[in-house]
Scaffold this motif. Structure first.
Motif, PDB file in Angstrom:
ATOM      1  N   ARG A   1       7.373   7.424   2.231  1.00 53.93           N
ATOM      2  CA  ARG A   1       6.533   6.388   2.851  1.00 53.93           C
ATOM      3  C   ARG A   1       7.271   5.729   4.011  1.00 53.93           C
ATOM      4  O   ARG A   1       6.657   5.256   4.952  1.00 53.93           O
ATOM      5  CB  ARG A   1       6.145   5.328   1.827  1.00 53.93           C
TER       6      ARG A   1
ATOM      7  N   GLN B   1       6.091   4.812   8.069  1.00 53.26           N
ATOM      8  CA  GLN B   1       6.236   3.598   8.883  1.00 53.26           C
ATOM      9  C   GLN B   1       6.816   3.951  10.246  1.00 53.26           C
ATOM     10  O   GLN B   1       6.411   3.411  11.264  1.00 53.26           O
ATOM     11  CB  GLN B   1       7.149   2.595   8.183  1.00 53.26           C
TER      12      GLN B   1
ATOM     13  N   TRP C   1       4.101   5.404  12.489  1.00 51.51           N
ATOM     14  CA  TRP C   1       3.230   4.388  13.093  1.00 51.51           C
ATOM     15  C   TRP C   1       3.941   3.637  14.205  1.00 51.51           C
ATOM     16  O   TRP C   1       3.340   3.324  15.235  1.00 51.51           O
ATOM     17  CB  TRP C   1       2.729   3.403  12.027  1.00 51.51           C
TER      18      TRP C   1
END
Ligand code: ZN
Ligand code: ZN
Lengths: 218, 200
Positions: free
Chosen positions: A47, A51, A54
């Motif tokens: 995960r 981040q 993005w």
């Protein structure tokens, strides 16, 4: 395709409590920080990669705006006078000169590919874990394509460099680079970093075959 | 044990003969495609790229002529096109993308695989160097630059006549050599040669 059978959960390194190295394939126990074989950093928590995706993607999108507003080329010739061209302006000029092939290359490299990449990366990141109508294979192939094609957007930056260093013919013709070149180069670089940070295993872990997966690897 | 770098499937090792190709059974990623003398070929191609790049730096790249005025540019001059004002960092970036990173990549490959090609044991840092070469690869943009050159030549076409210098041809050959090298380095075959003792 039909290579993978979506009803049987695949035995992945993660399900086995291991982390696979993206560099060389060697598996290590979950929690190990770097691959013993090649030194690549191992990230158990994918995960965090998302981040990063993005962050790089938003930087790329933001810089694409000034890249299109400022001039890319500053041309002055004896016959046509001084003119400034944005990325789109340069493409129109090529089209008006009937250089269809080159106009198409620049249009694809500078407009279609960057915009397509923004949309593709955002869509892939947003549909993770969802049972999207698009199969895992197709999503994986889209990510590979985005990763492969990104660097080709740099073409226009090189074209501007070549034109500006070559066309220095005094009063007859002079070409100088415009500020858009910096913004465009950064936008392409950041989008490449977004695609590189996108761990393809995220696509595979969360959908289809692994949907009924039990414990998470610590 | 190995895991597919694309889909994380655990893979057991098996013997793969030369000319055979092994793909991941889940995602189809190409894992192994052993070719005879791969290390020696990669080193030879790397040396070719390094030498051609060295030559390309010192010869004229392109020239233009119109109405009695002419001008010549080098690869170096092309990178320096962005040296005015706040564009200056872009000069450094262009130099990196078209010259320094392609050279760094082939030097890392020569360091990693040179001893293997000569039939000796690899250096202690060989695996790190090979990994580094892989990370540099997307940023080594010699072939993108070559297509950019073709676009630029067509753009100038109406304005002046363009001459191709020796550096242009060196660059074109270098791109071909680098492409041949790419196809030899993009799977795990070389890892086995670099690390024959890896636990299965
Ligand atoms: Zn590794
Ligand atoms: Zn796979």
């Amino acid at each position: 395709m039909g290579r993978a059978r979506p009803d049987i959960p695949a035995l992945t390194a993660r399900r086995a409590g291991l982390v696979g190295c993206r560099g060389c394939g060697q598996v290590a126990p979950a929690g190990q920080h770097a691959c013993a074989r090649c030194g690549t950093r191992l990230e158990a928590d994918r995960r965090i990669c998302l981040q990063r995706v993005w962050a790089w993607l938003s930087a790329g999108v933001i810089l694409y705006v000034p890249a299109n507003l400022y001039p890319m080329l500053d041309t002055s010739t004896l016959t046509t006078g001084a003119s400034q061209n944005t990325i789109l302006g340069g493409i129109f000029e090529l089209a008006r000169a009937q250089d269809w092939g080159v106009a198409a290359i620049v249009f694809v490299a500078s407009v279609v590919v960057p915009l397509g990449k923004f949309i593709a990366i955002a869509q892939l990141a947003l549909t993770l874990g969802r049972r999207a109508p698009v199969s895992l294979h197709r999503r994986h192939r889209l990510l590979r394509l985005v990763d492969f094609i990104g660097r080709w957007s740099m073409i226009d930056v090189f074209v501007v460099a070549i034109l500006s260093s070559l066309v220095q013919l005094g009063k007859l013709a002079q070409i100088h680079p415009g500020p858009a070149a910096v913004f465009f180069a950064l936008s392409v670089a950041f989008t490449m970093l977004a695609a590189q940070s996108f761990d393809p295993r995220l696509i595979w872990d969360r959908g289809g075959a692994d949907a009924g997966r039990g414990a998470e690897a610590a | 044990m190995l895991a597919c770098p694309e889909c994380d499937l655990l893979l057991a090792r098996r013997e793969i003969g030369p000319g055979e190709r092994a793909r991941c059974s889940r995602c189809g990623h190409l894992l192994f495609s052993p070719r005879p003398e791969a290390a020696a070929k990669i080193v030879a191609l790397s040396l070719t790229v390094a030498i051609l790049m060295g030559g390309a730096m010192f010869f004229p790249f392109l020239s233009v002529a119109t109405g009695g005025v002419s001008h010549e540019s080098s690869i170096f001059g092309t990178a320096l096109a962005y040296s005015e004002g706040f564009l200056a960092p872009l000069s450094v970036a262009v130099m990196l993308l078209i010259v320094l990173l392609p050279v760094a990549r082939v030097l890392a490959l020569i360091f990693a695989l040179g001893p293997l090609a000569a039939g000796r044991a690899p250096f202690a840092q060989a695996r790190r160097a090979f990994r580094l070469a892989g990370r540099i690869r997307p940023w080594a943009m010699a072939e993108v630059f070559l297509i950019g050159t073709v676009v630029a030549i067509v753009k100038i076409g109406g304005l002046a006549s363009v001459g191709l210098g020796p550096a242009f041809w060196a660059f074109a050959l270098l791109v071909v050599a680098a492409a041949a090298m790419d196809s030899l380095t993009n799977d795990w075959t070389i890892w086995d040669a670099l690390d024959p003792t890896s636990p299965l």
